[in-house]
Design a protein around this motif. Structure first.
Motif, PDB file in Angstrom:
ATOM      1  N   SER A   1      48.906  34.127  43.363  1.00 26.41           N
ATOM      2  CA  SER A   1      47.956  35.077  43.638  1.00 26.41           C
ATOM      3  C   SER A   1      46.314  34.900  43.313  1.00 26.41           C
ATOM      4  O   SER A   1      45.548  35.125  44.143  1.00 26.41           O
ATOM      5  CB  SER A   1      48.089  36.389  42.522  1.00 26.41           C
ATOM      6  OG  SER A   1      49.354  36.796  42.822  1.00 26.41           O
TER       7      SER A   1
ATOM      8  N   PHE B   1      43.852  34.691  46.160  1.00 28.29           N
ATOM      9  CA  PHE B   1      42.457  35.243  46.276  1.00 28.29           C
ATOM     10  C   PHE B   1      41.219  34.483  46.685  1.00 28.29           C
ATOM     11  O   PHE B   1      40.210  35.307  47.390  1.00 28.29           O
ATOM     12  CB  PHE B   1      42.106  35.849  44.570  1.00 28.29           C
ATOM     13  CG  PHE B   1      41.226  36.833  44.538  1.00 28.29           C
ATOM     14  CD1 PHE B   1      41.203  38.168  44.835  1.00 28.29           C
ATOM     15  CD2 PHE B   1      39.661  36.282  44.192  1.00 28.29           C
ATOM     16  CE1 PHE B   1      40.277  39.255  44.612  1.00 28.29           C
ATOM     17  CE2 PHE B   1      38.674  37.189  43.947  1.00 28.29           C
ATOM     18  CZ  PHE B   1      39.061  38.706  44.062  1.00 28.29           C
TER      19      PHE B   1
ATOM     20  N   HIS C   1      40.557  38.148  49.625  1.00 29.58           N
ATOM     21  CA  HIS C   1      40.362  38.941  48.395  1.00 29.58           C
ATOM     22  C   HIS C   1      41.457  40.110  48.494  1.00 29.58           C
ATOM     23  O   HIS C   1      42.299  40.189  47.180  1.00 29.58           O
ATOM     24  CB  HIS C   1      39.004  39.767  48.137  1.00 29.58           C
ATOM     25  CG  HIS C   1      38.033  38.815  47.749  1.00 29.58           C
ATOM     26  ND1 HIS C   1      36.639  38.956  47.435  1.00 29.58           N
ATOM     27  CD2 HIS C   1      38.258  37.296  47.412  1.00 29.58           C
ATOM     28  CE1 HIS C   1      36.210  37.889  47.219  1.00 29.58           C
ATOM     29  NE2 HIS C   1      36.774  36.996  47.124  1.00 29.58           N
TER      30      HIS C   1
ATOM     31  N   GLY D   1      44.866  38.451  47.558  1.00 29.52           N
ATOM     32  CA  GLY D   1      44.978  37.952  46.214  1.00 29.52           C
ATOM     33  C   GLY D   1      45.398  39.380  45.384  1.00 29.52           C
ATOM     34  O   GLY D   1      46.147  39.427  44.311  1.00 29.52           O
ATOM     35  N   ILE D   2      44.667  40.401  45.642  1.00 26.28           N
ATOM     36  CA  ILE D   2      44.810  41.557  44.927  1.00 26.28           C
ATOM     37  C   ILE D   2      46.385  41.991  45.018  1.00 26.28           C
ATOM     38  O   ILE D   2      47.058  42.507  44.122  1.00 26.28           O
ATOM     39  CB  ILE D   2      44.177  42.950  45.418  1.00 26.28           C
ATOM     40  CG1 ILE D   2      42.647  42.363  44.829  1.00 26.28           C
ATOM     41  CG2 ILE D   2      44.119  44.114  44.841  1.00 26.28           C
ATOM     42  CD1 ILE D   2      41.535  43.397  45.378  1.00 26.28           C
TER      43      ILE D   2
ATOM     44  N   SER E   1      45.999  35.890  34.311  1.00 25.30           N
ATOM     45  CA  SER E   1      45.263  35.535  35.254  1.00 25.30           C
ATOM     46  C   SER E   1      43.798  34.964  34.393  1.00 25.30           C
ATOM     47  O   SER E   1      43.204  34.116  35.292  1.00 25.30           O
ATOM     48  CB  SER E   1      44.561  36.979  35.864  1.00 25.30           C
ATOM     49  OG  SER E   1      45.664  37.499  36.664  1.00 25.30           O
TER      50      SER E   1
END
Length: 300
Positions: free
Chosen positions: A145, A149, A153, A156-157, A193
């Motif tokens: 992920s 991103f 973006h 990734g979200i 993350s």
């Protein structure tokens, strides 16, 4: 046969491999030759290093590495028990087995954990195998992920939301209300993350330090780290899995760096991570002993 049963079967096969003297010798030779080869091919860059500047970078990398290690230790306890009720016992196991990840074939890391829990009669082996699988899957998905991103973006979200759903499925228990499992899943994904961000920052500092031509963006460093490490984790349980991350990292960096430079960075990553694992696991275990924690588990 369920996924967990398949992994239990795989663990048993690796146990028999571990007891094979020929396999042990081969893996031992590989673990020695590979870093020596990195030294050889990057020898010119090593001679040109500004050691005063690199030492500062080295110390800074080792310091922030502890952030990632501490968060992963916290996450391990949450995965095993769904709370921090047995945090110190789980920490004891986590730090005692951290260096096993450096052995060729990362499955030794899982076996070490399972054996320590078994020795303390703290629960069923299957529950620890499930915890290992959960940690492994969440680290890989959160890493992918992070890479997504850097490309888009929204991708990734979306990947993070998918990782949260997977975590919720893996952590859901009949004796736990669903909202708690959801909160726990969000915390774990956010925690991992942050760990990926720390790894990307370390790689970024090292890439900048080799003074390769062109500007090095953090997005590039972060995406490269996430993709190479996530791919390495996918096959970490096979004997050659320990080298996959390095080979992937080499392939990604070779587009912008000459071989001597990116091999030097890979060597630096290995040295920093190994030194940090030794240092922080040792200090953490000493802290656990110092505060007099009894390594016993409370009933779940």
């Amino acid at each position: 046969m369920t996924l967990q049963e398949r992994f239990n079967s795989l663990l048993n096969k690796f146990k028999s491999l571990r007891n094979n003297p020929k396999v042990s010798r081969v893996l031992g030779v590989i673990s020695i030759i590979y870093p020596l080869a990195l030294f050889y091919f990057s020898r010119e860059e090593i001679l040109n290093i500004d050691w005063g500047s690199f030492f500062k970078t080295f110390l800074l990398c080792v310091l922030i590495y502890n952030i990632s290690m501490s968060l992963q230790n916290l996450s391990w306890s949450l995965i095993v028990d769904g709370s921090l009720a047995n945090y110190w016992f789980n920490s004891n196991v986590y730090f005692k087995t951290i260096l096993m990840k450096r052995l060729p074939g990362g499955v030794w890391h899982w076996l070490g954990r399972a054996n320590l829990y078994d020795n303390q009669q703290s629960g069923e082996r299957n529950s620890i195998t499930r915890a290992n699988l959960t940690e492994w899957m969440l680290l890989i998905l959160s890493g992918l992920s992070g890479y997504a991103f850097t490309i888009n973006h929204w991708a990734g979200i979306s990947g993070l939301f998918l990782t949260i759903l997977v975590a919720f499925f893996l952590l859901r228990r009949d004796d736990r209300i669903w909202i708690y499992s959801l909160y726990l899943s969000i915390i774990l994904v956010l925690t991992y993350s942050i760990c990926w961000l720390v790894g990307g920052l370390i790689l970024h500092w090292l890439l900048v330090s080799v003074n390769a031509p062109g500007h090095v963006s953090f997005d590039y460093s972060f995406g490269t780290w996430c993709l190479s490490s996530a791919i390495g984790m996918l096959v970490f349980f096979v004997p050659s899995g320990a080298l996959i991350r390095d080979f992937t990292l080499s392939a990604l960096l070779s587009k912008n760096y000459e071989p001597a430079k990116f091999l030097l960075v890979i060597l630096q990553v290995r040295i920093i991570f190994l030194a940090a694992d030794f240092l922080w696991s040792f200090l953490s275990l000493q802290l656990i002993k110092l505060i007099g924690v009894k390594h016993t588990l409370k009933a779940n």
